[in-house]
Design an enzyme around this catalytic site. Structure first.
Site, PDB file in Angstrom:
ATOM      1  N   HIS A 131       5.861  12.342   4.131  1.00 51.32           N
ATOM      2  CA  HIS A 131       6.541  13.456   3.470  1.00 51.32           C
ATOM      3  C   HIS A 131       6.070  14.727   4.188  1.00 51.32           C
ATOM      4  O   HIS A 131       4.946  14.774   4.695  1.00 51.32           O
ATOM      5  CB  HIS A 131       6.084  13.463   2.006  1.00 51.32           C
ATOM      6  CG  HIS A 131       6.745  14.472   1.129  1.00 51.32           C
ATOM      7  ND1 HIS A 131       6.415  15.803   1.149  1.00 51.32           N
ATOM      8  CD2 HIS A 131       7.718  14.352   0.182  1.00 51.32           C
ATOM      9  CE1 HIS A 131       7.139  16.456   0.253  1.00 51.32           C
ATOM     10  NE2 HIS A 131       7.946  15.588  -0.348  1.00 51.32           N
ATOM     11  N   ASP A 208      -2.156  10.062   0.339  1.00 53.57           N
ATOM     12  CA  ASP A 208      -1.138  10.794  -0.415  1.00 53.57           C
ATOM     13  C   ASP A 208      -0.613   9.849  -1.493  1.00 53.57           C
ATOM     14  O   ASP A 208       0.181   8.955  -1.220  1.00 53.57           O
ATOM     15  CB  ASP A 208      -0.035  11.235   0.559  1.00 53.57           C
ATOM     16  CG  ASP A 208       1.168  11.825  -0.155  1.00 53.57           C
ATOM     17  OD1 ASP A 208       1.190  11.827  -1.395  1.00 53.57           O
ATOM     18  OD2 ASP A 208       2.090  12.276   0.555  1.00 53.57           O
ATOM     19  N   GLN A 211       3.503   9.046  -4.727  1.00 57.96           N
ATOM     20  CA  GLN A 211       4.352   7.965  -5.227  1.00 57.96           C
ATOM     21  C   GLN A 211       3.540   6.793  -5.765  1.00 57.96           C
ATOM     22  O   GLN A 211       3.986   6.089  -6.676  1.00 57.96           O
ATOM     23  CB  GLN A 211       5.280   7.454  -4.104  1.00 57.96           C
ATOM     24  CG  GLN A 211       6.241   8.501  -3.562  1.00 57.96           C
ATOM     25  CD  GLN A 211       7.248   8.979  -4.606  1.00 57.96           C
ATOM     26  OE1 GLN A 211       7.603   8.263  -5.528  1.00 57.96           O
ATOM     27  NE2 GLN A 211       7.702  10.220  -4.460  1.00 57.96           N
ATOM     28  N   LYS A 234       5.079  13.293 -11.306  1.00 58.56           N
ATOM     29  CA  LYS A 234       5.596  11.979 -10.898  1.00 58.56           C
ATOM     30  C   LYS A 234       4.933  10.863 -11.704  1.00 58.56           C
ATOM     31  O   LYS A 234       5.156   9.682 -11.477  1.00 58.56           O
ATOM     32  CB  LYS A 234       5.359  11.774  -9.394  1.00 58.56           C
ATOM     33  CG  LYS A 234       6.180  12.757  -8.544  1.00 58.56           C
ATOM     34  CD  LYS A 234       6.035  12.459  -7.085  1.00 58.56           C
ATOM     35  CE  LYS A 234       6.434  13.619  -6.194  1.00 58.56           C
ATOM     36  NZ  LYS A 234       7.878  13.739  -6.005  1.00 58.56           N
ATOM     37  N   CYS A 372      12.565  15.263   2.284  1.00 61.89           N
ATOM     38  CA  CYS A 372      11.364  15.930   2.813  1.00 61.89           C
ATOM     39  C   CYS A 372      10.670  15.039   3.838  1.00 61.89           C
ATOM     40  O   CYS A 372       9.425  14.973   3.876  1.00 61.89           O
ATOM     41  CB  CYS A 372      10.388  16.313   1.705  1.00 61.89           C
ATOM     42  SG  CYS A 372      11.057  17.518   0.575  1.00 61.89           S
TER      43      CYS A 372
HETATM   44  N1  PLP Z   1       4.038  13.198  -0.826  1.00 56.72           N
HETATM   45  C1  PLP Z   1       4.962  12.320  -1.212  1.00 56.72           C
HETATM   46  C2  PLP Z   1       4.911  10.907  -0.709  1.00 56.72           C
HETATM   47  C3  PLP Z   1       5.965  12.729  -2.100  1.00 56.72           C
HETATM   48  O1  PLP Z   1       6.885  11.850  -2.504  1.00 56.72           O
HETATM   49  C4  PLP Z   1       5.973  14.068  -2.562  1.00 56.72           C
HETATM   50  C5  PLP Z   1       7.046  14.535  -3.432  1.00 56.72           C
HETATM   51  O2  PLP Z   1       8.136  13.996  -3.454  1.00 56.72           O
HETATM   52  C6  PLP Z   1       4.953  14.925  -2.137  1.00 56.72           C
HETATM   53  C7  PLP Z   1       4.009  14.451  -1.260  1.00 56.72           C
HETATM   54  C8  PLP Z   1       4.875  16.326  -2.628  1.00 56.72           C
HETATM   55  O3  PLP Z   1       4.680  16.341  -4.019  1.00 56.72           O
HETATM   56  P1  PLP Z   1       4.765  17.696  -4.835  1.00 56.72           P
HETATM   57  O4  PLP Z   1       6.090  18.315  -4.487  1.00 56.72           O
HETATM   58  O5  PLP Z   1       4.692  17.281  -6.265  1.00 56.72           O
HETATM   59  O6  PLP Z   1       3.632  18.550  -4.402  1.00 56.72           O
END
Ligand code: PLP
Length: 414
Positions: A131, A208, A211, A234, A372
């Protein structure tokens, strides 16, 4: 046994679960909402909404600083929420749980500090499935000092190429960052194995968990990583709150990222002494209600039978995959053997944005675009995908509804 764990004999009943989510009984243009955008954000059970409202209705006050009962109650609930998170992920200490606004901020905190510790000889290793939050952040930290960002390739299936990953690790690798689960493809990474390999070259490891956190149980001590980050929204919690978990000895020395109130223990006009963990990483008034409501979400989630949840989610993905494979003119993007929660696809009939629009007219909420993960889409040779992402409250009937609606979309676009 953790006091958060489910009661013995708890049964997974999707109908009963759905009733706890008020939004799931909504209609969209007269059609029942079919919410399949859970990788973007999950819906909230009533107990989480109640926790937010109850905080504001009964004990709103600033934490740590008041000399009155409300401040005391707010502080107890807020710090109790930290204990809940620590127990949920099996942190070694509550001091390792830092409140942030979410995954993105958590990664940025680590990266801002790392930029001060990197030299131009160092490397940071990420994967092709990141992401943007776990890519751009390291890319910019590396640029700042002239360090090298190395990207481990994936296979056509959307699985990490483990041989290449191993081959890219070396004595210059300072930090390795990878997703627990890919938001765009649903690939589940072998995070314990990747961590062990990175540790063998003495690299720091950030996982990270944006998910991963809502699809199983996470034990940061067993993983033996250095940082695990996630967002509350999430995990059935509110937006605006998230967690940076980091090893205590590391966080205690990590460069502070923001200065101000709370994160200091002594201040003069000339200088300041930083506070102890966790406060040294938490400047200013925090998201008190968010932390309290996230703890409510965690207690709710941890009270479920996680194995039964996983069986249910696997059945949803299996049904969706089976129907997708039989659907003429549809190609699944991301076919890893270990996958969860996500069906990303393209259709010959039209652009993902049109598919999303026409599904929405039928009450079905999915996400379309690059998710993203623009470089990942480039790598896979698609402009973007349509993505249905499942959560524990989705049903097999909703999977059928998705494919019935896709048949109509195909006819409309023809
Ligand atoms: N990393 C992953 C794998 C994600 O799916 C997301 C959000 O979709 C993020 C990072 C960023 O999360 P946030 O927008 O809640 O900071």
């Amino acid at each position: 046994m953790s006091s958060l764990a489910k009661q013995a004999g708890a049964v997974f009943d999707v109908g009963a679960i759905r009733q706890q989510f008020p939004i799931l009984s909504r209609q969209i243009d007269g059609k029942p909402l079919v919410y399949l955008d859970n990788a973007a954000t999950t819906q909230k059970p009533q107990c989480v909404i109640d926790a937010l409202v109850d905080y504001y209705a009964t004990c709103n006050a600033n934490v740590h600083r008041g000399a009155h009962q409300l401040a005391d109650e707010a502080t107890r609930r807020y710090e109790g929420a930290r204990d809940t998170v620590a127990e949920f992920i099996n942190a070694n200490s509550r001091n390792e749980v830092i409140w942030t606004s979410g995954t993105t901020e958590s990664i940025n905190i680590v990266a801002k500090g790392l930029a001060q510790l990197l030299s131009s000889d160092d490397e940071v290793l990420v994967t092709e499935m990141e992401h943007h939050a776990n890519l751009v952040t390291w890319q910019q930290a590396c640029k700042q000092v002239g360090a090298k960002l190395v990207v481990a390739p994936i296979k056509e299936t959307g699985e990490l190429d483990l041989e290449q990953f191993s081959a890219l690790l070396n004595s210059r690798t300072k930090l390795v960052a990878f997703p627990h689960i890919s938001n765009a493809l649903g690939t589940v990474n072998p995070i314990a194995e990747l961590t062990a390999q990175a540790k063998a070259v003495d690299a720091w490891v950030l996982i990270d968990g944006a998910q991963g956190i809502a699809h199983g149980s996470v034990d940061v001590q067993a993983l033996a990583c250095d940082f695990y980050v996630f967002s509350g929204h999430k995990l059935f919690g509110p937006t605006g709150i998230g967690v940076l978990w980091g090893r205590q000895d590391l966080l205690a020395e990590w460069p502070v990222w923001q200065t101000g109130g709370e994160m200091i223990s002594e201040v003069t006009y000339q200088d300041a002494v930083w506070n102890v963990l966790p406060y040294r990483m938490e400047a200013g008034t925090p998201d008190i209600s968010g932390a309290i409501a996230l703890a409510a979400a965690i207690r709710w989630f941890a009270g479920l039978d996680i194995q039964a949840v996983q069986v249910h989610e696997a059945a949803l993905l299996e049904a969706a995959t089976r129907q997708a494979e039989a659907f003429d003119g549809l190609t699944i993007v991301g076919t890893a053997a270990d996958k969860v929660g996500v069906l990303s696809f393209v259709m010959d009939a039209g652009h993902p944005a049109d598919i999303g629009f026409l599904l929405d007219r039928q009450g079905i909420a999915i996400r379309t675009g690059h998710h993203c993960a623009e470089p990942l889409m480039d790598r896979l040779g698609v402009p973007g995908t349509a993505r249905a992402s499942f959560s524990l409250y989705n049903t097999l009937e909703e999977v059928d509804a998705l494919f019935a609606a896709l048949s109509k979309v195909k006819t409309m676009l023809a």
